[in-house]
Design a protein around this motif. Structure first.
Motif, mmCIF file in Angstrom:
data_model
loop_
_atom_site.group_PDB
_atom_site.id
_atom_site.type_symbol
_atom_site.label_atom_id
_atom_site.label_comp_id
_atom_site.label_asym_id
_atom_site.label_seq_id
_atom_site.Cartn_x
_atom_site.Cartn_y
_atom_site.Cartn_z
ATOM 1 N N GLN A 105 23.815 45.293 36.332
ATOM 2 C CA GLN A 105 24.499 46.295 35.928
ATOM 3 C C GLN A 105 24.649 47.276 37.016
ATOM 4 O O GLN A 105 25.484 48.205 37.134
ATOM 5 N N ALA A 106 23.535 47.622 37.833
ATOM 6 C CA ALA A 106 23.432 48.427 38.891
ATOM 7 C C ALA A 106 24.490 47.870 40.076
ATOM 8 O O ALA A 106 25.017 48.625 40.849
ATOM 9 N N LEU A 107 24.488 46.349 40.134
ATOM 10 C CA LEU A 107 25.450 45.912 41.149
ATOM 11 C C LEU A 107 26.716 45.796 40.870
ATOM 12 O O LEU A 107 27.811 45.813 41.711
ATOM 13 N N PHE A 110 29.164 48.755 42.328
ATOM 14 C CA PHE A 110 29.147 48.753 43.636
ATOM 15 C C PHE A 110 30.133 47.727 44.180
ATOM 16 O O PHE A 110 31.125 48.323 44.830
ATOM 17 N N VAL A 111 30.135 46.640 43.547
ATOM 18 C CA VAL A 111 31.332 45.602 43.811
ATOM 19 C C VAL A 111 32.747 45.916 43.250
ATOM 20 O O VAL A 111 33.770 45.679 44.075
ATOM 21 N N LEU A 112 32.881 46.546 42.066
ATOM 22 C CA LEU A 112 33.973 46.685 41.465
ATOM 23 C C LEU A 112 34.380 48.073 41.704
ATOM 24 O O LEU A 112 35.741 48.398 41.358
ATOM 25 N N MET A 113 33.729 49.215 42.153
ATOM 26 C CA MET A 113 34.188 50.542 42.483
ATOM 27 C C MET A 113 33.968 51.061 43.818
ATOM 28 O O MET A 113 34.917 51.433 44.425
ATOM 29 N N TYR A 114 32.685 50.863 44.329
ATOM 30 C CA TYR A 114 32.395 51.536 45.573
ATOM 31 C C TYR A 114 33.226 50.828 46.696
ATOM 32 O O TYR A 114 33.371 51.209 47.579
ATOM 33 N N LEU A 115 32.914 49.634 46.815
ATOM 34 C CA LEU A 115 33.364 48.614 47.717
ATOM 35 C C LEU A 115 35.043 48.876 48.021
ATOM 36 O O LEU A 115 35.555 48.935 48.837
ATOM 37 N N PRO A 116 35.630 48.636 46.761
ATOM 38 C CA PRO A 116 37.238 48.943 46.730
ATOM 39 C C PRO A 116 37.445 50.140 47.275
ATOM 40 O O PRO A 116 38.555 50.012 48.284
ATOM 41 N N LYS A 133 49.683 43.252 48.012
ATOM 42 C CA LYS A 133 50.630 43.089 47.165
ATOM 43 C C LYS A 133 50.430 43.898 45.686
ATOM 44 O O LYS A 133 51.388 43.653 44.668
ATOM 45 N N TYR A 134 49.345 43.933 45.197
ATOM 46 C CA TYR A 134 48.958 44.458 44.013
ATOM 47 C C TYR A 134 47.935 45.491 43.983
ATOM 48 O O TYR A 134 47.554 45.891 45.144
ATOM 49 N N PRO A 135 47.831 46.310 43.234
ATOM 50 C CA PRO A 135 47.006 47.559 42.989
ATOM 51 C C PRO A 135 45.549 47.157 43.007
ATOM 52 O O PRO A 135 44.900 47.180 41.900
ATOM 53 N N PHE A 136 44.960 46.797 44.079
ATOM 54 C CA PHE A 136 43.798 46.429 44.217
ATOM 55 C C PHE A 136 42.558 47.247 43.593
ATOM 56 O O PHE A 136 41.918 46.802 42.792
ATOM 57 N N MET A 137 42.506 48.447 43.889
ATOM 58 C CA MET A 137 41.496 49.336 43.379
ATOM 59 C C MET A 137 41.534 49.609 41.964
ATOM 60 O O MET A 137 40.923 49.704 41.205
ATOM 61 N N GLU A 138 42.885 49.836 41.427
ATOM 62 C CA GLU A 138 43.051 50.074 40.104
ATOM 63 C C GLU A 138 42.814 48.958 39.339
ATOM 64 O O GLU A 138 42.078 49.120 38.179
ATOM 65 N N ILE A 139 42.881 47.670 39.830
ATOM 66 C CA ILE A 139 42.582 46.281 38.886
ATOM 67 C C ILE A 139 40.893 46.451 38.757
ATOM 68 O O ILE A 139 40.473 46.088 37.442
ATOM 69 N N THR A 140 40.261 46.679 39.829
ATOM 70 C CA THR A 140 38.901 46.531 39.861
ATOM 71 C C THR A 140 38.238 47.568 39.008
ATOM 72 O O THR A 140 37.066 47.299 38.368
ATOM 73 N N ILE A 141 38.861 48.754 39.053
ATOM 74 C CA ILE A 141 38.188 49.809 38.284
ATOM 75 C C ILE A 141 38.556 49.801 36.780
ATOM 76 O O ILE A 141 37.807 50.049 35.930
ATOM 77 N N ALA A 142 39.675 49.076 36.444
ATOM 78 C CA ALA A 142 39.975 48.738 35.128
ATOM 79 C C ALA A 142 39.079 47.686 34.545
ATOM 80 O O ALA A 142 38.783 47.759 33.357
ATOM 81 N N LEU A 143 38.739 46.691 35.337
ATOM 82 C CA LEU A 143 37.706 45.570 34.917
ATOM 83 C C LEU A 143 36.417 46.218 34.667
ATOM 84 O O LEU A 143 35.590 45.539 33.877
ATOM 85 N N TYR A 144 35.860 47.128 35.472
ATOM 86 C CA TYR A 144 34.438 47.657 35.334
ATOM 87 C C TYR A 144 34.139 47.834 33.980
ATOM 88 O O TYR A 144 33.111 47.256 33.533
ATOM 89 N N PRO A 145 34.646 48.688 33.208
ATOM 90 C CA PRO A 145 34.349 48.827 31.727
ATOM 91 C C PRO A 145 34.111 47.568 30.650
ATOM 92 O O PRO A 145 33.450 47.279 29.806
ATOM 93 N N ALA A 146 34.961 46.769 31.147
ATOM 94 C CA ALA A 146 35.133 45.360 30.326
ATOM 95 C C ALA A 146 33.923 44.456 30.869
ATOM 96 O O ALA A 146 33.437 43.666 29.915
#
Length: 195
Positions: A105-107, A110-116, A133-146
């Motif tokens: 959960q600490a990793l 890092f992968v879904l918010m800090y790196l993007p 072509k797609y909102p890279f950072m928005e998708i990874t941040i939206a995936l984080y809570p799920a």
């Protein structure tokens, strides 16, 4: 990062082509790192670099907190697990499972918010354009809570078994078997309740 005529002129054709929007009807914040100068060459915009520097400080502080508390938690749990001689094997196993869930959960952030976030701000600073072509950072941040609860669900044995039973649709059969054997922890008068 505020609006300016130079930034608006730079973004106008892109917003018109991609989104059919007029920049004058939009409110935005943007970093324009490399502005064209009077000599026709691009020059760095110091305020954009300072703005990203502040964002990097915020990200660095947050990442430092994750690493600092994660490492201290690891050291503390390792010491406690090593000194627990009179604990049952089940308790030690649960503590180890919780520890691994904490590490993963600490990793995840890092992968879904800090790196993007680092990628999104670093490449334009280096004057590199990958035309994503797609909102890279928005998708990874939206995936984080799920995705965040999955390590706990998948690593801790009792949660994993419960999820597998639910996915196999054995939930109702298991409950009725428990009642017939008298092993259920749910009182008999709660048989109609949703468990």
């Amino acid at each position: 990062m505020s609006e300016s005529s130079e930034t608006s002129d730079f973004m106008r054709p892109y917003l018109k082509q991609k989104f059919d929007l007029d920049i004058d009807q939009c409110t935005y914040i943007a970093l324009y790192f490399w502005r064209p100068g009077p000599d026709g060459k691009v020059h760095p915009d110091i305020f954009s670099f300072i703005g990203v520097g502040i964002l990097y400080l915020i990200l660095s502080f947050s990442l430092f907190c994750v690493l600092y508390f994660g490492i201290n938690c690891y050291l503390w749990i390792s010491r406690k697990l090593g000194s627990l001689e009179n604990q049952s094997q089940a308790t030690k196993s649960l503590q180890t499972q919780l520890f691994y869930a904490l590490l993963i959960q600490a990793l995840i952030p890092f992968v879904l918010m800090y790196l993007p976030a680092t990628i999104v701000f670093t490449f334009p600073m280096l004057n590199l354009d990958f035309d994503i072509k797609y909102p890279f950072m928005e998708i990874t941040i939206a995936l984080y809570p799920a995705i965040d609860p999955f390590p706990t669900i998948l690593i801790i044995k009792h949660y994993r078994i419960a999820v597998i039973r639910i996915l196999k649709c054995n939930r109702t059969n298991q409950i009725s078997e428990d009642y017939s054997h008298g092993t259920s922890a749910v009182p008999k008068n709660m048989s109609n309740a949703v468990i």
